[in-house]
Design a protein around this motif. Structure first.
Motif, PDB file in Angstrom:
ATOM      1  N   VAL A 232       4.489   3.771  -0.601  1.00 33.50           N
ATOM      2  CA  VAL A 232       5.144   3.817   0.716  1.00 33.50           C
ATOM      3  C   VAL A 232       6.613   3.398   0.584  1.00 33.50           C
ATOM      4  CG1 VAL A 232       5.194   2.796   3.035  1.00 33.50           C
ATOM      5  CG2 VAL A 232       3.001   3.404   2.004  1.00 33.50           C
ATOM      6  N   THR A 233       6.863   2.284  -0.089  1.00 32.64           N
ATOM      7  CA  THR A 233       8.261   1.812  -0.207  1.00 32.64           C
ATOM      8  C   THR A 233       9.098   2.764  -1.076  1.00 32.64           C
ATOM      9  OG1 THR A 233       7.529   0.313  -1.968  1.00 32.64           O
ATOM     10  CG2 THR A 233       7.889  -0.659   0.200  1.00 32.64           C
ATOM     11  N   ALA A 234       8.483   3.333  -2.128  1.00 30.65           N
ATOM     12  CA  ALA A 234       9.229   4.267  -2.989  1.00 30.65           C
ATOM     13  C   ALA A 234       9.641   5.502  -2.185  1.00 30.65           C
ATOM     14  CB  ALA A 234       8.382   4.665  -4.190  1.00 30.65           C
ATOM     15  N   SER A 235       8.733   6.011  -1.350  1.00 26.12           N
ATOM     16  CA  SER A 235       9.026   7.212  -0.550  1.00 26.12           C
ATOM     17  C   SER A 235      10.082   6.913   0.514  1.00 26.12           C
ATOM     18  CB  SER A 235       7.752   7.715   0.131  1.00 26.12           C
ATOM     19  OG  SER A 235       6.745   7.942  -0.829  1.00 26.12           O
ATOM     20  N   PHE A 236       9.968   5.740   1.122  1.00 24.52           N
ATOM     21  CA  PHE A 236      10.930   5.342   2.163  1.00 24.52           C
ATOM     22  C   PHE A 236      12.331   5.142   1.552  1.00 24.52           C
ATOM     23  CE2 PHE A 236      13.079   1.767   4.286  1.00 24.52           C
ATOM     24  CZ  PHE A 236      13.243   2.318   5.540  1.00 24.52           C
TER      25      PHE A 236
END
Ligand code: KG4
Ligand code: ZN
Length: 325
Positions: A232-236
């Motif tokens: 989630v954080t990598a995509s954001f």
């Protein structure tokens, strides 16, 4: 030229000694431990903490540089933009020293400090496109020389760092959020989830829509936030990185300048640095990044900018929260 520099623009109390273009000391007293209890910077608490720590920070900067006040030629201080209570502590202290030890005093724009931070210890190369990306600012500048700096794009709402900090808070990742997301995202897949890349044709940024997308994502995918936070954080983060790269490279092409300089707290981000490097190599743009020490707020960049400017202002120079560059 030996310059004693002070920066108290936001939440870090910093003092440095800069000898010409070299940094002799750079003390940064972080207030993260205080503000993390509130999930963000509380301006009055920041000002009071600066007041407590400014004398110690200056003393330590001089000690590490092996200097006393007598060795200093000039005092440089951030005059704005920033939190007015915080700025006033640094400016008042700098004025006091300048008066007591009969030194020249120069007020430096904090954003100009960030712009030149990647050149510390080196020689400035003009012209360049400068991206300042921090917790308070996200803007692109066309810098033709020291006296010709023009803003060519800026965020219309949130700064990229603010978007990272607020979203990290939403996901319970700690404070300051940009660094937390940087570390959390390193083992994640940036293509796992879709977040919007918002860009305007006129070169301006907007990050509030991405912040809203993160809130919606949390409501729609609570289990991903709970069990798949690396992805989630990598995509954001990738949405922010791609937007910054797209705009910066576009600005270089539009202005026909093949040199890009990135600075500000978010420029410490590992993914942004690596992907920007790859993109610039492919586009034959020379990329100049600051040492990590000079990405977030620091007084060394203020001293170095004062050295570059080589001018002095009168002692009635004042703090201004909202000056632009
Ligand atoms: O330049 P700075 O210290 O203060 C301002 O002038 O705003 O920037 C602080 C911002 C914060 O939003 C923080 O979360 C972000 O820089 N930041 C990072 C990283 N380190 C600090 N963002 C992404 N990755 C990092 N490693
Ligand atoms: Zn800053």
């Amino acid at each position: 030229m030996k310059i004693l520099a002070i920066d108290t623009s936001c939440d870090d109390t910093s003092s440095a000694v800069v000898a010409d273009n070299a940094v002799a000391s750079n003390i940064i007293m972080s207030q993260d431990e205080i503000h993390k209890n509130y999930g963000g910077i509380v301006p009055e608490i920041a000002a009071r903490a600066h007041f407590l720590h400014i004398a110690g920070a200056v003393k330590k900067a001089l000690f590490i540089a092996g200097n006393t006040f007598d060795d200093i030629d000039k005092v440089a201080v951030t005059k704005g933009p920033g939190l007015i209570g915080s700025l006033l502590v640094g400016v008042s202290y700098a004025k006091g020293i300048a008066y007591r030890f009969d030194k020249k005093l120069v007020g430096i724009n904090h954003l100009e400090g960030h712009l030149y931070a990647p050149f510390i210890g080196k020689t400035v190369k003009y012209p360049f496109i400068g991206l300042v990306v921090s917790g308070g600012h996200t803007a692109l500048y066309k810098v033709l020389n020291g006296n010709d700096i023009r803003m060519i794009g800026r965020t219309l709402d949130d700064a990229a760092g603010e978007c990272l900090d607020k979203t990290a808070r939403l996901w319970g990742l700690g404070y300051p959020g940009g660094k937390a997301i940087d570390i959390m995202s390193r083992t994640g897949n940036p293509k796992q989830f879709k977040f919007p890349r918002i860009a305007f044709l006129n070169g301006n940024f907007s990050f509030s829509g991405l912040k809203t997308a993160a809130i919606r994502f949390s409501a729609d995918n609570p289990s991903a936030v709970k069990n798949d936070i690396a992805n989630v954080t990598a995509s954001f983060l990738e949405a922010i990185v791609d937007t910054l790269i797209l705009h910066s490279v576009k600005a270089c092409k539009k202005e026909n300048i093949d040199r890009l300089v990135i600075s500000g707290g978010v420029s410490a981000n590992k993914r942004l640095r690596a992907k920007m490097r790859r993109t610039c190599d492919g586009e034959l743009i020379e990329l100049i990044l600051p040492d990590t020490e000079f990405t977030t707020d620091n007084a060394a960049m203020i001293g170095y900018t004062a050295f570059l400017k080589g001018e002095s202002e009168s002692a009635d120079m004042n703090a201004t929260s909202s000056i632009v560059l």
